[in-house]
Design an enzyme around this catalytic site. Sequence first.
Site, PDB file in Angstrom:
ATOM      1  N   LYS A 256     -16.643   5.350 -24.235  1.00  0.00           N
ATOM      2  CA  LYS A 256     -15.227   5.315 -24.620  1.00  0.00           C
ATOM      3  C   LYS A 256     -15.095   4.937 -26.093  1.00  0.00           C
ATOM      4  O   LYS A 256     -15.623   3.923 -26.532  1.00  0.00           O
ATOM      5  CB  LYS A 256     -14.495   4.286 -23.761  1.00  0.00           C
ATOM      6  CG  LYS A 256     -13.070   3.965 -24.229  1.00  0.00           C
ATOM      7  CD  LYS A 256     -12.503   2.756 -23.487  1.00  0.00           C
ATOM      8  CE  LYS A 256     -11.177   2.302 -24.084  1.00  0.00           C
ATOM      9  NZ  LYS A 256     -10.694   1.044 -23.459  1.00  0.00           N
ATOM     10  N   ASP A 261      -6.297   0.805 -30.303  1.00  0.00           N
ATOM     11  CA  ASP A 261      -5.516   0.829 -29.064  1.00  0.00           C
ATOM     12  C   ASP A 261      -4.309  -0.096 -29.174  1.00  0.00           C
ATOM     13  O   ASP A 261      -4.420  -1.305 -29.043  1.00  0.00           O
ATOM     14  CB  ASP A 261      -6.401   0.397 -27.884  1.00  0.00           C
ATOM     15  CG  ASP A 261      -5.658   0.476 -26.552  1.00  0.00           C
ATOM     16  OD1 ASP A 261      -4.616   1.163 -26.494  1.00  0.00           O
ATOM     17  OD2 ASP A 261      -6.125  -0.141 -25.578  1.00  0.00           O
ATOM     18  N   LYS A 268       0.883  -3.408 -26.384  1.00  0.00           N
ATOM     19  CA  LYS A 268       0.204  -4.696 -26.248  1.00  0.00           C
ATOM     20  C   LYS A 268       0.957  -5.783 -27.024  1.00  0.00           C
ATOM     21  O   LYS A 268       1.691  -5.483 -27.967  1.00  0.00           O
ATOM     22  CB  LYS A 268      -1.220  -4.603 -26.835  1.00  0.00           C
ATOM     23  CG  LYS A 268      -2.196  -3.753 -26.057  1.00  0.00           C
ATOM     24  CD  LYS A 268      -3.539  -3.729 -26.774  1.00  0.00           C
ATOM     25  CE  LYS A 268      -4.560  -2.879 -26.027  1.00  0.00           C
ATOM     26  NZ  LYS A 268      -5.018  -3.508 -24.782  1.00  0.00           N
ATOM     27  N   ASP A 279     -12.137  -1.263 -29.613  1.00  0.00           N
ATOM     28  CA  ASP A 279     -12.014  -0.470 -28.385  1.00  0.00           C
ATOM     29  C   ASP A 279     -12.824   0.819 -28.460  1.00  0.00           C
ATOM     30  O   ASP A 279     -12.865   1.593 -27.507  1.00  0.00           O
ATOM     31  CB  ASP A 279     -10.539  -0.152 -28.103  1.00  0.00           C
ATOM     32  CG  ASP A 279     -10.238  -0.070 -26.613  1.00  0.00           C
ATOM     33  OD1 ASP A 279     -11.023  -0.610 -25.823  1.00  0.00           O
ATOM     34  OD2 ASP A 279      -9.210   0.531 -26.235  1.00  0.00           O
ATOM     35  N   ASP A 338      -1.515   1.642 -21.280  1.00  0.00           N
ATOM     36  CA  ASP A 338      -2.594   0.813 -21.831  1.00  0.00           C
ATOM     37  C   ASP A 338      -3.854   0.884 -20.977  1.00  0.00           C
ATOM     38  O   ASP A 338      -4.880   0.305 -21.315  1.00  0.00           O
ATOM     39  CB  ASP A 338      -2.125  -0.646 -21.968  1.00  0.00           C
ATOM     40  CG  ASP A 338      -3.048  -1.478 -22.833  1.00  0.00           C
ATOM     41  OD1 ASP A 338      -3.752  -0.893 -23.678  1.00  0.00           O
ATOM     42  OD2 ASP A 338      -3.081  -2.717 -22.664  1.00  0.00           O
ATOM     43  N   GLU A 340      -5.734   3.449 -20.683  1.00  0.00           N
ATOM     44  CA  GLU A 340      -6.035   4.787 -21.198  1.00  0.00           C
ATOM     45  C   GLU A 340      -7.522   5.124 -21.186  1.00  0.00           C
ATOM     46  O   GLU A 340      -7.899   6.287 -21.132  1.00  0.00           O
ATOM     47  CB  GLU A 340      -5.482   4.937 -22.632  1.00  0.00           C
ATOM     48  CG  GLU A 340      -6.359   4.405 -23.769  1.00  0.00           C
ATOM     49  CD  GLU A 340      -6.619   2.912 -23.735  1.00  0.00           C
ATOM     50  OE1 GLU A 340      -7.680   2.484 -24.213  1.00  0.00           O
ATOM     51  OE2 GLU A 340      -5.775   2.155 -23.218  1.00  0.00           O
ATOM     52  N   ARG A 342      -9.892   4.741 -18.966  1.00  0.00           N
ATOM     53  CA  ARG A 342     -10.374   5.409 -17.749  1.00  0.00           C
ATOM     54  C   ARG A 342      -9.940   6.871 -17.711  1.00  0.00           C
ATOM     55  O   ARG A 342     -10.611   7.709 -17.097  1.00  0.00           O
ATOM     56  CB  ARG A 342      -9.880   4.647 -16.525  1.00  0.00           C
ATOM     57  CG  ARG A 342      -8.370   4.631 -16.323  1.00  0.00           C
ATOM     58  CD  ARG A 342      -7.898   3.475 -15.466  1.00  0.00           C
ATOM     59  NE  ARG A 342      -8.034   2.196 -16.155  1.00  0.00           N
ATOM     60  CZ  ARG A 342      -7.716   1.017 -15.629  1.00  0.00           C
ATOM     61  NH1 ARG A 342      -7.241   0.954 -14.396  1.00  0.00           N
ATOM     62  NH2 ARG A 342      -7.874  -0.093 -16.310  1.00  0.00           N
TER      63      ARG A 342
END
EC number: 3.4.11.1
Length: 490
Positions: A256, A261, A268, A279, A338, A340, A342
């Site tokens: 990933k 993010d 967030k 991230d 959030d 995202e 997966r």
Amino acid sequence: MKIRLENPSNSKKKTAMLCGYVLENSDKILGLQNFNSKITSSVEQSIKDMGGIFGKIAVIPTNEKLTQRILLAGLGKKEDFTNDTIRFVSGKIAQKAKELKLKEFTIIAPPSSLIEPLSSVSQIVEGCKMSLYKFEKYKSKKENADPNLTILISKSEKISSSIKTAEIISDGVIYTKSIANLPPNECTPTTLANFSRIIAKKNNMKCNIISKVELKKRGFGGIFAVGQGSKNEPKLIILEHFRGPKNEKPIVLVGKAVTFDTGGISLKPGEKMDEMKFDKCGGCTVIGIMKAVSELKLPINLVGIIPSVENMPGGEAYRPGDIIKLYNGKTAEILNTDAEGRIILADALSYGEKQYSPKAIIDFATLTGACIIALGTNIAGMVSNNKKLTDMIMESSKRTTEEIWNLPLNDDYMDMIKSEVADMKNVGIGRAAGTITAAAFLRNAIEKTPWIHIDIAGVAWTQIATKEKPYNPKGATGFGVRLILDYLQN
């Protein structure tokens, strides 16, 4: 840092600093008996004073022209010796050498009665090289140059090869840290794609980049949806290293890489949002592994797949309530933008399985804050559908001391992500089992391939409760590079 081997001798060693290891409750420097007795006698009291306590360093001037200093490095109790002891303490030695602004220093390798020589030199090299890394790209004033290292040990072809391998592995970790530490204004999905192209060209790998228009056209609904809110367009990066038998199925690594993010529409909190530059660490880990594998010229077939996006709350951003179609044809109801990681991983996992029919898939992701709640910031979470693969990764974890903990995944957890309006939803039920329900979402992307998901949210960068290690200075840790390289070599 330049590293060279030298056979131990009975004469004095010409060096700015001669470094030796001391066990707790011992009155000897391991291996120093090969050197001049005058030097040995001058440090006897210092050995008693420092006591061989783990991680403790003592430097003693010798008033000798050839060997100017003796460094004593505590290894702790012999019964507490681990696969990380020499690596950890060697890192302390290297940092001290740099602090003293030395141009070079020498380490006496511990005897084979304490640790196998190949493991010894590998840990010395890894500890020294990784501990001297510091992210200074944006500093106007850089620190002094890294000192060179001489390792005193009986030379052999195997020892030389082990050192070369350790250098490549360390460089892979350092490269991973360097790109993971980059700020979001300097590292977009396009930047990661360019890094991958450079590595591929330099190391004879094939690199394929799938961009925004093509992603939509080819059915990568998850990657396209998450990336559509940013002006920095999403990319799917594919690196191929095929040096194994032609008929042998490859191993696929997926990472990933959300270059920043914000959480998207499900924004967030502002506190610590700056850390969301990390991230992208899963993708950086895969890039670092692919770089090292190609430089090691491992005779295996390996594919690295990195879905990369920037998750922004722009006017075209995907929304809570949306239903998107993933690469494998399944639909996902979006309850939280959030969650995202997966979504983009599901596309990449499905693509990897369909395109390459691999013998194993391993993915890395800073996926869930729940993993930090469950395991803290020193152990990664792992979820798998295959015991044999899990056992092999656990063995590599023991050898490299990159710690992981295996979590369960049964039908009860799979039920927690079922949706009433789509095939699944992108979050589970409340906060329960957040790490596992995220993995359950990924499990839907895998048909039958042996698969492991490693959640590195707590270990990908140094956080408040992270255990201090000299080879993990503040910032990205490069977690997973040494772990997977050990697995691939074994």
